[in-house]
Design an enzyme around this catalytic site. Structure first.
Site, mmCIF file in Angstrom:
data_model
loop_
_atom_site.group_PDB
_atom_site.id
_atom_site.type_symbol
_atom_site.label_atom_id
_atom_site.label_comp_id
_atom_site.label_asym_id
_atom_site.label_seq_id
_atom_site.Cartn_x
_atom_site.Cartn_y
_atom_site.Cartn_z
ATOM 1 N N ASP A 185 1.669 5.065 1.476
ATOM 2 C CA ASP A 185 1.342 6.141 2.657
ATOM 3 C C ASP A 185 1.865 7.434 1.881
ATOM 4 O O ASP A 185 2.870 7.603 1.241
ATOM 5 C CB ASP A 185 2.112 5.902 3.908
ATOM 6 C CG ASP A 185 1.841 4.711 4.301
ATOM 7 O OD1 ASP A 185 0.775 4.164 4.782
ATOM 8 O OD2 ASP A 185 2.955 3.877 4.428
ATOM 9 N N ASP A 195 10.951 6.397 12.433
ATOM 10 C CA ASP A 195 11.660 5.277 13.508
ATOM 11 C C ASP A 195 13.127 5.194 12.712
ATOM 12 O O ASP A 195 14.308 5.235 13.242
ATOM 13 C CB ASP A 195 10.996 4.377 13.520
ATOM 14 C CG ASP A 195 10.111 3.595 12.357
ATOM 15 O OD1 ASP A 195 10.505 4.210 11.226
ATOM 16 O OD2 ASP A 195 9.276 2.910 12.416
ATOM 17 N N ASP A 233 0.964 -1.342 0.000
ATOM 18 C CA ASP A 233 0.231 -0.010 -0.049
ATOM 19 C C ASP A 233 0.730 1.173 0.039
ATOM 20 O O ASP A 233 1.971 1.265 0.044
ATOM 21 C CB ASP A 233 -1.057 -0.033 1.169
ATOM 22 C CG ASP A 233 -0.224 -0.165 2.359
ATOM 23 O OD1 ASP A 233 0.927 0.126 2.551
ATOM 24 O OD2 ASP A 233 -0.744 -0.918 3.563
HETATM 25 P P1 ATP Z 1 4.468 -1.540 5.928
HETATM 26 O O1 ATP Z 1 5.185 -1.883 4.742
HETATM 27 O O2 ATP Z 1 4.421 -2.662 7.018
HETATM 28 O O3 ATP Z 1 3.597 -0.664 5.890
HETATM 29 P P2 ATP Z 1 5.882 0.983 6.955
HETATM 30 O O4 ATP Z 1 6.997 1.285 7.088
HETATM 31 O O5 ATP Z 1 4.936 1.690 5.542
HETATM 32 O O6 ATP Z 1 5.736 -0.638 6.655
HETATM 33 P P3 ATP Z 1 3.530 1.969 8.526
HETATM 34 O O7 ATP Z 1 2.991 1.272 9.790
HETATM 35 O O8 ATP Z 1 2.925 2.051 7.356
HETATM 36 O O9 ATP Z 1 4.961 0.972 8.275
HETATM 37 O O10 ATP Z 1 4.138 3.107 8.681
HETATM 38 C C1 ATP Z 1 4.544 4.108 7.587
HETATM 39 C C2 ATP Z 1 5.664 4.993 8.282
HETATM 40 O O11 ATP Z 1 5.483 5.682 9.338
HETATM 41 C C3 ATP Z 1 6.890 4.144 8.285
HETATM 42 O O12 ATP Z 1 7.534 3.957 7.448
HETATM 43 C C4 ATP Z 1 7.827 5.287 9.304
HETATM 44 O O13 ATP Z 1 8.418 6.153 8.512
HETATM 45 C C5 ATP Z 1 6.645 5.860 10.048
HETATM 46 N N1 ATP Z 1 6.243 5.200 11.448
HETATM 47 C C6 ATP Z 1 5.402 4.095 11.549
HETATM 48 N N2 ATP Z 1 5.283 3.932 12.804
HETATM 49 C C7 ATP Z 1 6.448 4.486 13.344
HETATM 50 C C8 ATP Z 1 6.836 4.848 14.878
HETATM 51 N N3 ATP Z 1 6.516 3.945 15.623
HETATM 52 N N4 ATP Z 1 7.720 5.705 15.087
HETATM 53 C C9 ATP Z 1 8.113 6.398 14.128
HETATM 54 N N5 ATP Z 1 7.820 6.618 12.886
HETATM 55 C C10 ATP Z 1 6.848 5.420 12.496
HETATM 56 MG MG MG Z 2 2.927 1.369 5.130
#
Ligand code: ATP
Ligand code: MG
Length: 410
Positions: free
Chosen positions: A45, A128, A43
């Site tokens: 963001d 993060d 997906d």
């Molecule tokens: P996935 O492919 O599992 O969605 P993702 O890295 O995109 O991985 P998300 O939960 O969609 O994970 O989060 C989107 C973004 O938000 C992350 O890439 C990161 O930059 C930020 N983020 C998410 N959780 C945290 C956190 N706990 N602390 C700091 N930044 C975060």
């Molecule tokens: Mg994501």
């Protein structure tokens, strides 16, 4: 940095729309990571300078919904897909924990407020890991690497906390899980500092909010890497806090069988042979523990009567996923497909089983067992892959036709 990534056109259109309205907008997070690693993003963001209210104004209230209490963001609907759009935020300044008894045991630096808007650069630094902090503008085909090491870390496969590692884990212990997810899912390695801090902090995960952890667990189980992610959790001593029952049984034949079933399920999801069902992953993990209750390990089981075992199955699922509470629908679906295994061993049951709602899942679970144990060839061949309309409603239920509208008198 100019380097065009293969972004879906509708996402580029959404970014462009916000940019045309004057808002700085980028793709952020996992999608950039996946695109750079030549994987399909699951997906997208987006992050923008527009506030949730401004985003809603641009796309209209039917397409854009403001969600969230802790921090507001927008869910933008595109067909059946939801795109998450958040407003640039800065690193929170207020880290003081609320002066309430229930927060007394929480780590000093834990963040309770995270809703201060900021610039794109500030937004990158509150993220993060460096591999999660890249911004990509699909209209200009530009990658912006505010931390300066995101691109290299993705290419080298390094997980590096942004800022002071121990502090960042203390601020939000869910980051421990997120770091190990990257290790399991992509085969990344933790950089020295991050690894040291993580090993010192794993226990903090017990302070994370249960609802966030359950949500993370669901996301892990949906993906096709859960066996590898759990192995990374085990390696770093994290599993004993996250899934203690699996941790305790990890080296036993039962635990190993569960991971083998999960690995086959994951391969079939990755190759598109079956869909990414969370309840299927749950059933794969619970099945060996159900069998163990009946005194056996590794297939050729299910000699007990169909319908006689819901409590045993329910108990096994509960134990494997404790302390998390999986949602009812998932529990029910996993339970159903496990229950149906006994019926599938008896092809005389025929239509009765095929008509059951969980039939396709149950057949898939037996196929997975077969691949691991090789026990069920004759049985699988007897069950058809697709079933014709088992629970389609007849067009006029009970022969009741819709009443014709009354015509106005002439
Ligand atoms: P996935 O492919 O599992 O969605 P993702 O890295 O995109 O991985 P998300 O939960 O969609 O994970 O989060 C989107 C973004 O938000 C992350 O890439 C990161 O930059 C930020 N983020 C998410 N959780 C945290 C956190 N706990 N602390 C700091 N930044 C975060
Ligand atoms: Mg994501």
């Amino acid at each position: 940095m100019e380097n065009r990534l293969k972004v879906a056109q509708y996402i580029t259109d959404i970014v462009e729309r916000l940019q045309v309205e004057g808002y700085e907008t980028y793709i952020v997070g996992g999608a950039i990571r996946d695109l750079m690693l030549k994987r399909n993003p699951k997906d997208y963001d987006l992050s923008t300078s527009a506030t949730p209210e401004q985003i809603k104004k641009v796309f209209g209230k039917r397409r854009a919904r403001i969600i969230g209490r802790r921090f507001k963001l927008v869910h933008l609907y595109h067909g059946r897909e939801i795109i998450e759009i958040s407003t640039f935020r800065s690193t929170p300044t207020k880290t003081g924990k609320p002066n309430l008894e229930k927060f007394a045991d929480m780590p000093e630096q834990m963040i309770f407020h995270d809703n201060e808007y900021g610039s794109a650069e500030e937004d990158a630094f509150r993220r993060d890991f460096t591999v999660n902090a890249l911004f990509y503008d699909p209209v200009a085909a530009k990658t912006i690497d505010h931390t300066g090491c995101g691109v290299n870390d993705i290419l080298d496969g390094t997980v590096r906390v942004i800022g002071e590692s121990e502090l960042r884990f203390e601020e939000d212990p869910v980051r421990l899980l997120r770091a190990l997810k990257l290790v399991g899912q992509y085969g990344f390695t933790l950089c020295e500092q991050t690894e040291k801090a993580l090993l010192n902090s794993v226990e903090l995960i017990t302070h994370a909010s249960e609802s966030r952890l359950s949500l993370e667990l669901e996301k892990i189980l949906k993906g096709a890497y859960c066996d590898r992610i759990f192995a990374a959790f085990k390696r770093y001593g994290f599993l004993k806090y996250f899934l203690p029952y699996l941790d305790k049984n990890w080296d036993s034949a039962t635990g190993q069988y569960a991971m083998k079933l999960l690995a086959v399920r994951n391969r079939r999801v990755a190759t598109g042979d079956y869909r990414d069902s969370i309840s299927m992953a749950m059933a794969c993990m619970a099945l060996p523990f159900v069998e163990a209750t009946y005194g056996s390990n590794g297939g050729k089981l299910w000699s007990y009567e169909y319908d006689s075992t819901p409590q045993v199955i329910h108990g096994a699922i509960k134990k494997v996923f404790a302390p998390h509470h999986m949602i009812k629908r998932l529990n029910f679906s996993a339970q159903k497909m496990l229950q149906l295994q006994a019926a599938l061993l008896n092809p005389e049951q025929g239509e009765r089983v095929i008509r059951q709602k969980g039939y396709a899942h149950a057949r898939e679970l037996m196929l997975i067992q077969h691949e691991v144990m090789g026990n069920f060839t004759e049985v699988i061949d007897k069950w058809p892959k697709r079933v014709s309309t088992p629970h389609h409603r007849p067009p006029f239920k009970n022969n009741r036709r819709r009443k014709p509208k009354k015509r106005p008198p002439r």
